[in-house]
Write a protein that holds these residues in place. Sequence first.
Motif, mmCIF file in Angstrom:
data_model
loop_
_atom_site.group_PDB
_atom_site.id
_atom_site.type_symbol
_atom_site.label_atom_id
_atom_site.label_comp_id
_atom_site.label_asym_id
_atom_site.label_seq_id
_atom_site.Cartn_x
_atom_site.Cartn_y
_atom_site.Cartn_z
ATOM 1 N N UNK A 79 -3.365 -136.039 -101.604
ATOM 2 C CA UNK A 79 -3.000 -136.182 -103.006
ATOM 3 C C UNK A 79 -3.056 -134.883 -103.804
ATOM 4 N N UNK A 80 -4.186 -134.179 -103.721
ATOM 5 C CA UNK A 80 -4.298 -132.898 -104.412
ATOM 6 C C UNK A 80 -4.864 -131.872 -103.442
ATOM 7 N N UNK A 81 -4.430 -130.640 -103.608
ATOM 8 C CA UNK A 81 -4.780 -129.585 -102.663
ATOM 9 C C UNK A 81 -5.037 -128.286 -103.404
ATOM 10 N N UNK A 82 -6.005 -127.511 -102.913
ATOM 11 C CA UNK A 82 -6.276 -126.181 -103.436
ATOM 12 C C UNK A 82 -6.529 -125.261 -102.251
ATOM 13 N N UNK A 83 -5.759 -124.199 -102.180
ATOM 14 C CA UNK A 83 -5.937 -123.290 -101.054
ATOM 15 C C UNK A 83 -4.787 -122.316 -100.919
ATOM 16 N N UNK A 116 -10.814 -139.594 -117.603
ATOM 17 C CA UNK A 116 -10.380 -138.202 -117.475
ATOM 18 C C UNK A 116 -9.036 -138.166 -116.736
ATOM 19 N N UNK A 117 -8.064 -137.377 -117.201
ATOM 20 C CA UNK A 117 -6.773 -137.291 -116.503
ATOM 21 C C UNK A 117 -6.955 -136.955 -115.026
ATOM 22 N N UNK A 118 -6.137 -137.559 -114.182
ATOM 23 C CA UNK A 118 -6.280 -137.421 -112.739
ATOM 24 C C UNK A 118 -6.262 -135.957 -112.313
ATOM 25 N N UNK A 119 -5.311 -135.176 -112.848
ATOM 26 C CA UNK A 119 -5.182 -133.780 -112.438
ATOM 27 C C UNK A 119 -6.459 -132.998 -112.728
ATOM 28 N N UNK A 120 -7.091 -133.287 -113.874
ATOM 29 C CA UNK A 120 -8.306 -132.564 -114.246
ATOM 30 C C UNK A 120 -9.495 -133.002 -113.401
ATOM 31 N N UNK A 121 -9.570 -134.287 -113.109
ATOM 32 C CA UNK A 121 -10.640 -134.778 -112.253
ATOM 33 C C UNK A 121 -10.500 -134.201 -110.846
ATOM 34 N N UNK A 122 -9.267 -134.107 -110.363
ATOM 35 C CA UNK A 122 -9.017 -133.534 -109.046
ATOM 36 C C UNK A 122 -9.421 -132.060 -109.013
ATOM 37 N N UNK A 123 -9.055 -131.304 -110.059
ATOM 38 C CA UNK A 123 -9.407 -129.883 -110.120
ATOM 39 C C UNK A 123 -10.930 -129.707 -110.119
ATOM 40 N N UNK A 124 -11.624 -130.590 -110.842
ATOM 41 C CA UNK A 124 -13.086 -130.547 -110.875
ATOM 42 C C UNK A 124 -13.656 -130.809 -109.483
ATOM 43 N N UNK A 125 -13.139 -131.827 -108.807
ATOM 44 C CA UNK A 125 -13.627 -132.155 -107.468
ATOM 45 C C UNK A 125 -13.340 -131.055 -106.464
ATOM 46 N N UNK A 126 -12.161 -130.460 -106.546
ATOM 47 C CA UNK A 126 -11.790 -129.381 -105.633
ATOM 48 C C UNK A 126 -12.698 -128.167 -105.824
#
Length: 255
Positions: A16-20, A168-178
Amino acid sequence: MDAHKGSHGRSKLMATYYSGLPNVDPRERFKYWLDHPPTTVALDVETVSLIEKHPLGLGVAVGPDEAFYLDMRMDCAADLEAIIPWLKDIRIRKLAHNWLFDMAVFPLIPIVGPHLNRSNLWDTNVAARLLGYQETALPLLALELYGETITSAKEVLGKHSTKTMNDVPIEELAAHGLADVKMCYRLYLEWKERIEAEYPEYFNVEMQVIPILIDMSFRGIKLDQKVRQELEDKLSTEVACYKELCDREYGFNPS
């Protein structure tokens, strides 16, 4: 913090969301790691709140600079099922920053809940305390060690004037988790050799005790209330005695 959104589809790998790595398809990168399992993964469960431990998403870092966030409010069943071999494999070390919290939430995660092998754990929060850090929250450690800023859960909630991550907006929650899960992995690499050299036995005992404490918290323990009361009375008497002694002889409060 980059959080690239993968494509969605039922019964398909979504990542779903990726950082790298830049300019990569999150799904293809996720498939790569499934075909080439990491030796260590960092895990972080995002929940509605510290009290309401309903899981919203799972952060999975395969390195200090690469992570995936699986949003459980969407259909990520295929992704969760795909990482079951990682969770079950005793050879793959599982990192977390405060396993006592995340492990208590794992049984609530659909599909993967029962599959977490608890025999090869590494807790960066425990490591931080062993190494003498007074404040062990990830944002504070990131700032102190690397001069980097990552947003705390409290700051995320405050920004949106809400008490739960569900708002919390999904994108922001994902960024926090990443960010959290990658920092956890980074701290592991920073401290691994030192912990193994200076505190191997103590740290291993701590890691073995965590699953026991989790099981006890679910099942409860039977206490002899008469003996408990006797112990409480004895300790209360001793505390009062020491306080009186310190006040009378030395003029300070030992508390």
